[in-house]
Design a protein around this motif. Sequence first.
Motif, PDB file in Angstrom:
ATOM      1  N   UNK A  14       0.824  -1.210   0.000  1.00 47.16           N
ATOM      2  CA  UNK A  14       0.000   0.000   0.000  1.00 47.16           C
ATOM      3  C   UNK A  14       0.858   1.260   0.000  1.00 47.16           C
ATOM      4  N   UNK A  15       1.953   1.249   0.749  1.00 41.02           N
ATOM      5  CA  UNK A  15       2.846   2.410   0.791  1.00 41.02           C
ATOM      6  C   UNK A  15       3.523   2.618  -0.558  1.00 41.02           C
ATOM      7  N   UNK A  16       3.998   1.524  -1.144  1.00 40.07           N
ATOM      8  CA  UNK A  16       4.717   1.603  -2.419  1.00 40.07           C
ATOM      9  C   UNK A  16       3.795   2.098  -3.542  1.00 40.07           C
ATOM     10  N   UNK A  17       2.551   1.601  -3.553  1.00 32.56           N
ATOM     11  CA  UNK A  17       1.635   1.963  -4.629  1.00 32.56           C
ATOM     12  C   UNK A  17       0.870   3.245  -4.349  1.00 32.56           C
ATOM     13  N   UNK A  18       0.796   3.628  -3.062  1.00 30.90           N
ATOM     14  CA  UNK A  18      -0.005   4.794  -2.701  1.00 30.90           C
ATOM     15  C   UNK A  18      -1.496   4.498  -2.807  1.00 30.90           C
ATOM     16  N   UNK A  19      -1.834   3.225  -2.878  1.00 25.73           N
ATOM     17  CA  UNK A  19      -3.226   2.778  -2.990  1.00 25.73           C
ATOM     18  C   UNK A  19      -3.559   1.934  -1.775  1.00 25.73           C
ATOM     19  N   UNK A  20      -4.834   1.682  -1.572  1.00 27.53           N
ATOM     20  CA  UNK A  20      -5.253   0.796  -0.498  1.00 27.53           C
ATOM     21  C   UNK A  20      -5.745  -0.500  -1.103  1.00 27.53           C
ATOM     22  N   UNK A  21      -4.999  -1.555  -0.834  1.00 28.75           N
ATOM     23  CA  UNK A  21      -5.374  -2.886  -1.299  1.00 28.75           C
ATOM     24  C   UNK A  21      -5.717  -3.690  -0.055  1.00 28.75           C
ATOM     25  N   UNK A  22      -6.879  -4.292  -0.059  1.00 25.80           N
ATOM     26  CA  UNK A  22      -7.322  -5.018   1.123  1.00 25.80           C
ATOM     27  C   UNK A  22      -6.778  -6.440   1.139  1.00 25.80           C
ATOM     28  N   UNK A  23      -6.697  -6.995   2.333  1.00 25.22           N
ATOM     29  CA  UNK A  23      -6.256  -8.376   2.484  1.00 25.22           C
ATOM     30  C   UNK A  23      -7.208  -9.311   1.738  1.00 25.22           C
ATOM     31  N   UNK A  24      -8.497  -9.012   1.786  1.00 24.05           N
ATOM     32  CA  UNK A  24      -9.487  -9.835   1.090  1.00 24.05           C
ATOM     33  C   UNK A  24      -9.258  -9.861  -0.409  1.00 24.05           C
ATOM     34  N   UNK A  25      -8.917  -8.706  -0.992  1.00 20.53           N
ATOM     35  CA  UNK A  25      -8.676  -8.636  -2.426  1.00 20.53           C
ATOM     36  C   UNK A  25      -7.446  -9.456  -2.808  1.00 20.53           C
ATOM     37  N   UNK A  26      -6.415  -9.377  -1.969  1.00 15.44           N
ATOM     38  CA  UNK A  26      -5.198 -10.144  -2.237  1.00 15.44           C
ATOM     39  C   UNK A  26      -5.488 -11.642  -2.132  1.00 15.44           C
ATOM     40  N   UNK A  27      -6.226 -12.032  -1.098  1.00 16.10           N
ATOM     41  CA  UNK A  27      -6.560 -13.449  -0.918  1.00 16.10           C
ATOM     42  C   UNK A  27      -7.406 -13.974  -2.073  1.00 16.10           C
ATOM     43  N   UNK A  28      -8.352 -13.160  -2.531  1.00 23.20           N
ATOM     44  CA  UNK A  28      -9.210 -13.579  -3.651  1.00 23.20           C
ATOM     45  C   UNK A  28      -8.370 -13.827  -4.902  1.00 23.20           C
TER      46      UNK A  28
END
Length: 91
Positions: A14-28
């Motif tokens: 999230x820090x590197x991209x400046x975006x918010x990626x959720x744990x759920x999205x990564x797991x999916x």
Amino acid sequence: MGNNISKDALNAINKKTGKTITEGAVKKLASTVKPTTIQNEAQLRQLIKQVSAMAKVPVSEDTVQDIVSAVKKSGLNPNSMESLMKMMMKK
């Protein structure tokens, strides 16, 4: 990494991209990845594009090719998402 995504890894993404990626999205997304995904260039390219879309960070065709080449050369263990994440974070 097991079933839990390291909070440090997620925070780094999230820090590197400046975006918010959720744990759920990564797991999916991770649930769709099989060992053969990393070994099959077409599937690997699709995965890179899916990660790019999820992070809302455009990835040029040159960068996709660099990642594909790096994965092939590294002999990356296809079961090791952590190694893949570390490699991509250096990009």
